[in-house]
Design an enzyme around this catalytic site. Structure first.
Site, PDB file in Angstrom:
ATOM      1  NE  ARG A   1      -2.747  -0.648   3.246  1.00  0.00           N
ATOM      2  CZ  ARG A   1      -3.347  -0.942   4.539  1.00  0.00           C
ATOM      3  NH1 ARG A   1      -4.595  -0.494   4.392  1.00  0.00           N
ATOM      4  NH2 ARG A   1      -2.783  -1.015   5.634  1.00  0.00           N
TER       5      ARG A   1
ATOM      6  CE  LYS B   1       6.077 -20.361  10.175  1.00  0.00           C
ATOM      7  NZ  LYS B   1       6.692 -20.137  11.533  1.00  0.00           N
TER       8      LYS B   1
ATOM      9  CG  HIS C   1      12.860 -20.868   6.707  1.00  0.00           C
ATOM     10  ND1 HIS C   1      12.002 -20.845   7.376  1.00  0.00           N
ATOM     11  CD2 HIS C   1      14.188 -20.616   7.305  1.00  0.00           C
ATOM     12  CE1 HIS C   1      12.459 -20.452   8.789  1.00  0.00           C
ATOM     13  NE2 HIS C   1      13.636 -20.367   8.652  1.00  0.00           N
TER      14      HIS C   1
ATOM     15  CE  LYS D   1      16.934 -23.478   8.554  1.00  0.00           C
ATOM     16  NZ  LYS D   1      17.656 -22.019   9.067  1.00  0.00           N
TER      17      LYS D   1
ATOM     18  CD  GLU E   1      14.173 -19.662  17.030  1.00  0.00           C
ATOM     19  OE1 GLU E   1      14.272 -18.698  16.267  1.00  0.00           O
ATOM     20  OE2 GLU E   1      13.041 -20.034  17.479  1.00  0.00           O
TER      21      GLU E   1
ATOM     22  CG  ASP F   1       6.836 -19.815  15.655  1.00  0.00           C
ATOM     23  OD1 ASP F   1       6.559 -19.372  14.633  1.00  0.00           O
ATOM     24  OD2 ASP F   1       7.941 -19.643  16.168  1.00  0.00           O
TER      25      ASP F   1
ATOM     26  CG  HIS G   1      10.264 -24.501  10.899  1.00  0.00           C
ATOM     27  ND1 HIS G   1      10.205 -24.207   9.614  1.00  0.00           N
ATOM     28  CD2 HIS G   1      10.353 -23.238  11.632  1.00  0.00           C
ATOM     29  CE1 HIS G   1       9.956 -23.048   9.383  1.00  0.00           C
ATOM     30  NE2 HIS G   1       9.982 -22.581  10.663  1.00  0.00           N
TER      31      HIS G   1
ATOM     32  CE  LYS H   1      10.388 -17.720  18.943  1.00  0.00           C
ATOM     33  NZ  LYS H   1      11.110 -18.422  17.632  1.00  0.00           N
TER      34      LYS H   1
HETATM   35  C1  BG6 Z   1      10.309 -19.035  11.872  1.00  0.00           C
HETATM   36  C2  BG6 Z   1       9.536 -19.059  13.253  1.00  0.00           C
HETATM   37  O1  BG6 Z   1       9.514 -19.829  10.968  1.00  0.00           O
HETATM   38  O2  BG6 Z   1      11.409 -20.091  12.006  1.00  0.00           O
HETATM   39  C3  BG6 Z   1      10.137 -18.108  13.988  1.00  0.00           C
HETATM   40  O3  BG6 Z   1       8.229 -18.052  12.971  1.00  0.00           O
HETATM   41  C4  BG6 Z   1      11.665 -18.769  14.271  1.00  0.00           C
HETATM   42  O4  BG6 Z   1       9.827 -18.006  15.197  1.00  0.00           O
HETATM   43  C5  BG6 Z   1      12.261 -18.907  12.420  1.00  0.00           C
HETATM   44  O5  BG6 Z   1      12.630 -18.188  14.782  1.00  0.00           O
HETATM   45  C6  BG6 Z   1      13.656 -19.800  12.812  1.00  0.00           C
HETATM   46  O6  BG6 Z   1      14.133 -19.973  11.767  1.00  0.00           O
HETATM   47  P1  BG6 Z   1      15.643 -20.146  11.516  1.00  0.00           P
HETATM   48  O7  BG6 Z   1      16.045 -20.337  10.095  1.00  0.00           O
HETATM   49  O8  BG6 Z   1      16.434 -18.877  12.146  1.00  0.00           O
HETATM   50  O9  BG6 Z   1      16.380 -21.398  12.233  1.00  0.00           O
END
Ligand code: BG6
Length: 504
Positions: A42, A155, A185, A189, A223, A242, A247, A337
């Site tokens: 926008r 996602k 994603h 990797k 993380e 999440d 993943h 986290k």
């Molecule tokens: C994302 C999540 O899909 O993946 C995040 O929403 C997370 O919360 C992230 O931090 C982790 O991705 P990567 O590539 O940093 O391991």
């Protein structure tokens, strides 16, 4: 000609991941030629305004890897089209701008040239259906022999099984399944893909890759970052949606599926779906016993988080796969986290040898049978294969060796492989591979609808049970490996977390 249209162009993902990935592909000369990248959102901006913003963000993101002259060569492929997702006129305007370049008038091309388009949905998920509907209404999804139309969906793909089904059904009104690229994603990797190479391009692993030799598997994605500014999203998602639904379950499929006959989208995805569908659905009693959730102690202080929030920021889940290969092999998934370090790792814990001839050897000698390294306390170690997905990407095999000059004393020692030592150059970002694959029409590393639905079928019952449970998750301090009780939890299941921060 390849055209990429990014909806949600002013969002974080575009500047942090998509544009840097495209820029790197440009440097590596991998982008299809000619390529045009259109941002749609926008904010009112000219092409040059957007290029300027992206130059700054990309330079900031890439640091010393940013090269101004390469950027100058790349920037002319970037364009910007202001528009509103709710307004059909905006799509008509976008279509005529895209078509203008494709007709050959602007680029001096010839009629009949291939004009593929990739629409990237990087907006807030609630707008996905609307964008797709608008694309359909504007005739922008129509294909021909020389014009493919594909859509990448970021996602989360739905927030539960019903939502994922409804979203697929809605997108299917405009795009066929083969045109839809659901992105995760983690599948881009290198080290996740290397799991396939490890298993299926070598002969020494696959024969022992089963219940006869493997005691259990741990997949950890920890993380050190906190939820921070993402509270509005995270409060409704939590760690299961999440990290687990997408993943962790994707990593699990690569680790546990049967060998596809070839590296090709259908063969690969068929096997992934089969193994997901073989995961045993959990009863409420099993959910209470086989899942664990935690919350870092300061989570409720994050702006936007409810004072009594029960959202899990840490979870561990024990899954079982009901098939011949994996029957009764626990698969532990864990993510959190605010952990002590960032590490995504896969631990394959092998069984003890069926019989040890050394059992008595140390007995009378005064030497303990096994010598353990400082962080290991168990006297009976067995082989381990550790796949370090990130960072410090590599593989480590743990095996016992004889301590020299110490009778038959043994010690767990390591054989190490590290990508950065064995290969030159930076590890590519996952989005590079995935964007290129989507542009080239290779869906192998994207999730099919049945795959996403199978994953939600595993997660939904756990999430609903947690939502119904009035107890707060176990608290943990940030900078730890999660609640101390998660160690008791896994001990109760006959295993021990393998906690080690990667040495980068
Ligand atoms: C994302 C999540 O899909 O993946 C995040 O929403 C997370 O919360 C992230 O931090 C982790 O991705 P990567 O590539 O940093 O391991």
């Amino acid at each position: 000609m390849q055209t990429l249209v990014i909806f949600g162009a002013s969002g974080d993902l575009t500047s942090r991941k998509l544009i840097p990935a495209l820029y790197r592909l440009h440097i590596k000369k991998r982008l299809p030629e000619p390529v045009r990248i259109f941002g749609f959102s926008r904010t009112s901006m000219s092409d040059d305004d957007w290029r300027g913003k992206l130059r700054e963000s990309t330079a900031g993101f890439l640091g010393t890897a940013f090269d101004g002259s390469e950027w100058d060569a790349f920037a002319p492929s970037i364009h910007y089209q202001p528009g509103d997702i709710g307004d059909s006129q905006s799509f008509t305007a976008l279509e005529s701008r895209l078509a203008e370049g494709e007709s050959g008038r602007v680029n001096g091309g010839v009629d009949g040239q291939v004009t593929n388009r990739l629409y990237y949905l990087s907006t807030a998920p609630r707008f996905y259906e609307q964008v797709v509907h608008q694309l359909g209404a504007a005739g922008m999804a129509n294909e021909s022999k020389t014009a493919s139309r594909r859509v990448v969906v970021e996602k989360p793909f739905g927030t539960d099984l019903a939502g994922a089904r409804a979203l697929s059904a809605s997108i299917h009104k405009v795009f066929e399944e083969r045109q839809i690229y659901r992105i995760d994603h983690y599948l881009g990797k290198e080290t996740v893909n290397n799991v396939l190479v490890l298993r299926f391009a070598n002969t020494i692993f696959e024969p022992v890759w089963n219940r006869n030799y493997i005691d259990h598997i741990q997949i950890t994605a920890n993380e050190d970052v906190l939820v921070g500014r993402r509270a509005a999203y995270y409060e409704t998602a939590g760690v299961l949606r999440d990290m687990f639904q997408n993943h962790l379950l994707q990593i699990l499929t690569f680790l546990t599926m049967e060998a596809p006959s070839r590296f090709e989208a259908k063969a690969l995805r068929d096997e992934k779906v089969k193994v997901l569908q073989a995961i045993r659905p959990m009863t409420p009693e099993e959910i209470a016993r086989d899942t664990f959730r935690g919350q870092y102690r300061t989570y409720r202080d994050e702006p936007g988080v409810a004072a009594d929030s029960r959202t899990a920021t840490f979870a561990a889940v024990k899954l079982r796969i009901d098939n011949w290969r994996w029957k009764d092999v626990p698969i532990f998934l864990r993510s959190g986290k605010g952990m002590s370090c960032r590490t995504t790792q896969i631990l394959v814990q092998f069984r003890q040898p069926p019989h040890s001839m050394f059992e008595c050897a140390g007995g009378g000698s005064g030497f303990p049978l096994h010598e353990t390294s400082p962080h290991e306390t168990s006297p009976h170690e067995a082989n381990r294969l550790l796949i370090q997905v990130q960072p410090a990407e590599g593989i480590r095999i743990h095996f016992l060796t004889k301590v020299p000059d110490a009778d038959m004393r043994m010690r767990m020692t390591e054989l190490n492989f590290n990508f950065r030592e064995s290969y030159q150059g930076e590890m590519p970002e996952a989005y590079e591979r995935l964007l290129l694959d989507a542009m080239l029409g290779d869906a192998s590393l994207f999730a099919r609808s049945d795959e996403v639905e199978a994953a939600w079928s595993i997660i939904d019952p756990i999430q609903s049970a947690w939502d119904r449970d009035a107890h707060a998750p176990a608290f943990y301090e940030t900078g730890t490996w999660g609640p101390a009780t998660s160690e008791e939890w896994i001990a109760h299941h006959g295993a021990r977390w393998f906690d080690s921060c990667p040495v980068v």
